[in-house]
Write a protein that holds these residues in place. Sequence first.
Motif, PDB file in Angstrom:
ATOM      1  N   ILE A  16       0.670  -1.243  -0.118  1.00  0.00           N
ATOM      2  CA  ILE A  16       0.006  -0.084   0.160  1.00  0.00           C
ATOM      3  C   ILE A  16       0.834   1.370   0.077  1.00  0.00           C
ATOM      4  N   MET A  17       0.986   1.813  -1.120  1.00  0.00           N
ATOM      5  CA  MET A  17       1.773   2.911  -1.529  1.00  0.00           C
ATOM      6  C   MET A  17       1.443   4.127  -0.733  1.00  0.00           C
ATOM      7  N   ASP A  18       1.612   4.474   0.622  1.00  0.00           N
ATOM      8  CA  ASP A  18       0.953   5.585   1.306  1.00  0.00           C
ATOM      9  C   ASP A  18       1.960   6.728   1.712  1.00  0.00           C
ATOM     10  N   GLY A  19       1.512   7.588   2.083  1.00  0.00           N
ATOM     11  CA  GLY A  19       2.317   8.741   2.319  1.00  0.00           C
ATOM     12  C   GLY A  19       2.830   9.881   1.763  1.00  0.00           C
ATOM     13  N   ASN A  20       2.505   9.908   0.365  1.00  0.00           N
ATOM     14  CA  ASN A  20       2.937  10.979  -0.555  1.00  0.00           C
ATOM     15  C   ASN A  20       2.436  12.120  -0.084  1.00  0.00           C
ATOM     16  N   GLY A  21       1.332  12.470   0.401  1.00  0.00           N
ATOM     17  CA  GLY A  21       0.697  13.860   0.575  1.00  0.00           C
ATOM     18  C   GLY A  21       1.462  14.354   1.780  1.00  0.00           C
ATOM     19  N   ARG A  22       1.559  13.647   2.758  1.00  0.00           N
ATOM     20  CA  ARG A  22       2.036  13.891   3.999  1.00  0.00           C
ATOM     21  C   ARG A  22       3.924  14.296   3.816  1.00  0.00           C
ATOM     22  N   TRP A  23       4.433  13.595   3.071  1.00  0.00           N
ATOM     23  CA  TRP A  23       5.827  13.727   2.689  1.00  0.00           C
ATOM     24  C   TRP A  23       5.894  15.105   1.973  1.00  0.00           C
ATOM     25  N   SER A  30       3.538  20.653  -3.156  1.00  0.00           N
ATOM     26  CA  SER A  30       2.114  20.128  -3.342  1.00  0.00           C
ATOM     27  C   SER A  30       2.059  18.542  -3.302  1.00  0.00           C
ATOM     28  N   ARG A  31       0.895  18.342  -3.127  1.00  0.00           N
ATOM     29  CA  ARG A  31       0.774  16.715  -2.640  1.00  0.00           C
ATOM     30  C   ARG A  31       0.999  15.965  -4.150  1.00  0.00           C
ATOM     31  N   SER A  32       0.719  16.731  -5.504  1.00  0.00           N
ATOM     32  CA  SER A  32       1.228  16.328  -6.714  1.00  0.00           C
ATOM     33  C   SER A  32       2.565  15.824  -6.537  1.00  0.00           C
ATOM     34  N   GLY A  34       4.609  15.099  -4.038  1.00  0.00           N
ATOM     35  CA  GLY A  34       4.616  13.767  -3.386  1.00  0.00           C
ATOM     36  C   GLY A  34       4.434  12.683  -4.122  1.00  0.00           C
ATOM     37  N   HIS A  35       3.433  12.678  -4.930  1.00  0.00           N
ATOM     38  CA  HIS A  35       2.999  11.640  -5.957  1.00  0.00           C
ATOM     39  C   HIS A  35       4.162  11.249  -6.813  1.00  0.00           C
ATOM     40  N   ILE A  36       4.815  12.544  -7.471  1.00  0.00           N
ATOM     41  CA  ILE A  36       6.052  12.349  -8.599  1.00  0.00           C
ATOM     42  C   ILE A  36       7.106  11.316  -7.680  1.00  0.00           C
ATOM     43  N   TYR A  60      -0.721  -1.031  -4.550  1.00  0.00           N
ATOM     44  CA  TYR A  60      -1.825  -0.181  -4.659  1.00  0.00           C
ATOM     45  C   TYR A  60      -1.612   1.322  -5.417  1.00  0.00           C
ATOM     46  N   ALA A  61      -1.923   1.547  -6.214  1.00  0.00           N
ATOM     47  CA  ALA A  61      -1.658   2.930  -6.921  1.00  0.00           C
ATOM     48  C   ALA A  61      -2.852   3.884  -6.870  1.00  0.00           C
ATOM     49  N   PHE A  62      -4.008   3.419  -6.841  1.00  0.00           N
ATOM     50  CA  PHE A  62      -5.235   4.459  -6.727  1.00  0.00           C
ATOM     51  C   PHE A  62      -6.428   3.580  -6.414  1.00  0.00           C
ATOM     52  N   GLU A  65     -12.014   4.758  -3.954  1.00  0.00           N
ATOM     53  CA  GLU A  65     -12.309   5.722  -2.935  1.00  0.00           C
ATOM     54  C   GLU A  65     -11.486   7.132  -3.177  1.00  0.00           C
ATOM     55  N   ASN A  66     -10.371   6.874  -3.954  1.00  0.00           N
ATOM     56  CA  ASN A  66      -9.524   8.013  -4.093  1.00  0.00           C
ATOM     57  C   ASN A  66     -10.074   9.151  -5.030  1.00  0.00           C
ATOM     58  N   TRP A  67     -11.261   8.758  -5.837  1.00  0.00           N
ATOM     59  CA  TRP A  67     -11.906   9.443  -6.383  1.00  0.00           C
ATOM     60  C   TRP A  67     -12.386  10.685  -5.735  1.00  0.00           C
ATOM     61  N   ALA A  68     -12.465  10.522  -4.625  1.00  0.00           N
ATOM     62  CA  ALA A  68     -13.079  11.561  -3.603  1.00  0.00           C
ATOM     63  C   ALA A  68     -11.995  12.730  -3.392  1.00  0.00           C
ATOM     64  N   ARG A  69     -10.989  12.513  -3.783  1.00  0.00           N
ATOM     65  CA  ARG A  69      -9.802  13.759  -3.723  1.00  0.00           C
ATOM     66  C   ARG A  69     -10.148  14.870  -4.760  1.00  0.00           C
ATOM     67  N   PRO A  70      -9.549  15.946  -4.366  1.00  0.00           N
ATOM     68  CA  PRO A  70      -9.645  17.118  -5.345  1.00  0.00           C
ATOM     69  C   PRO A  70      -9.204  16.766  -6.829  1.00  0.00           C
ATOM     70  N   PRO A  72      -7.793  18.017  -9.338  1.00  0.00           N
ATOM     71  CA  PRO A  72      -6.384  18.438  -9.594  1.00  0.00           C
ATOM     72  C   PRO A  72      -5.368  17.196  -9.200  1.00  0.00           C
ATOM     73  N   GLU A  73      -5.682  16.756  -8.071  1.00  0.00           N
ATOM     74  CA  GLU A  73      -4.723  15.776  -7.593  1.00  0.00           C
ATOM     75  C   GLU A  73      -4.867  14.345  -8.222  1.00  0.00           C
ATOM     76  N   VAL A  74      -6.394  13.799  -8.521  1.00  0.00           N
ATOM     77  CA  VAL A  74      -6.905  12.931  -9.309  1.00  0.00           C
ATOM     78  C   VAL A  74      -5.944  12.912 -10.532  1.00  0.00           C
ATOM     79  N   ALA A  76      -3.605  14.573 -11.623  1.00  0.00           N
ATOM     80  CA  ALA A  76      -2.086  14.538 -11.530  1.00  0.00           C
ATOM     81  C   ALA A  76      -1.865  12.966 -11.370  1.00  0.00           C
ATOM     82  N   ILE A  77      -2.318  12.182 -10.574  1.00  0.00           N
ATOM     83  CA  ILE A  77      -2.020  10.595 -10.237  1.00  0.00           C
ATOM     84  C   ILE A  77      -2.325  10.024 -11.637  1.00  0.00           C
ATOM     85  N   MET A  78      -3.301  10.385 -12.241  1.00  0.00           N
ATOM     86  CA  MET A  78      -3.470   9.752 -13.856  1.00  0.00           C
ATOM     87  C   MET A  78      -2.355   9.905 -14.677  1.00  0.00           C
TER      88      MET A  78
END
Length: 241
Positions: A16-23, A30-32, A34-36, A60-62, A65-70, A72-74, A76-78
């Motif tokens: 579960i690749m988690d913690g990009n946003g907090r990083w 920006s959170r994006s 973190g995803h990079i 686990y990439a997306f 439930e992650n569609w609930a994010r803003p 621009p973030e969705v 950026a991930i796509m």
Amino acid sequence: MTGSDFTVLPRHVAVIMDGNGRWAKRRGLSRSEGHIEGAKTFRRIGEYAGDLGIKHITFYAFSTENWARPQPEVEAIMHLFGDYLNEAYDRLEENRAKGIRLRFIGDRNGISGELCALMDTLEGLTADMDKVNLNIAINYGAQQEITRAAQSIAADVKAGLLSPEEITKDTITARLYTGEQPPVDLMIRPSGEQRISNFLLWQSAYAEFWYSDVLWPDFTERDFDEALKAYEKRNRRFGGI
Ligand code: IPE
Ligand code: IPE
Ligand code: MG
């Protein structure tokens, strides 16, 4: 480390690749961004797991439930996912030489047609490989996956192809996205959260869990080694003694 440094390796590892946003937040980015960084870690750890001889690994990439994010973030991930697909296509020969079979698990509805076409192409062009099975969960939710399996079984029963008595554990397993792949032996979740977040619920029935406070972009090969070393020491009883 190499594969022979471990007395036992899990057949199937889930991450579960988690913690990009907090990083990113900690660095004032920006959170994006973190995803990079997280996408870079994914490439590194995926490569390393293959080198060690892990046969099945699911990232686990997306989540559904992650569609609930803003938006621009969705996006950026796509976009990053698209970059990865294009790169995998460009490096097809290299990946084939390593015996990597790519699979994308999750609901294709909601993913752009362009990305779906690339996913289909990559799956097709690596379908004959079997050294490393690299699964990427995108628009994935385990409850939705099990629901879909139930619908497909119900349709077969209705059509007279299957009787209710014939439905076994294996009938359900076979209709999940992971199909004939072995169940998850080791589930890794960084970032300090200790929950499964709708990931591989059925496949993880007897998985060992390993948690770390490290945020995914900071996750290294040494952290992966640590998880494998912890797994080595677990006493798996599967309900026995
Ligand atoms: C994981 O990192 C990446 C995805 C869910 C796509 P997060 O974006 O969830 O990072 P945190 O949990 O907010 O730190
Ligand atoms: C799980 O992380 C999904 C992915 C890593 C793709 P989340 O950050 O979305 O999970 P929750 O919201 O903390 O449970
Ligand atoms: Mg998160």
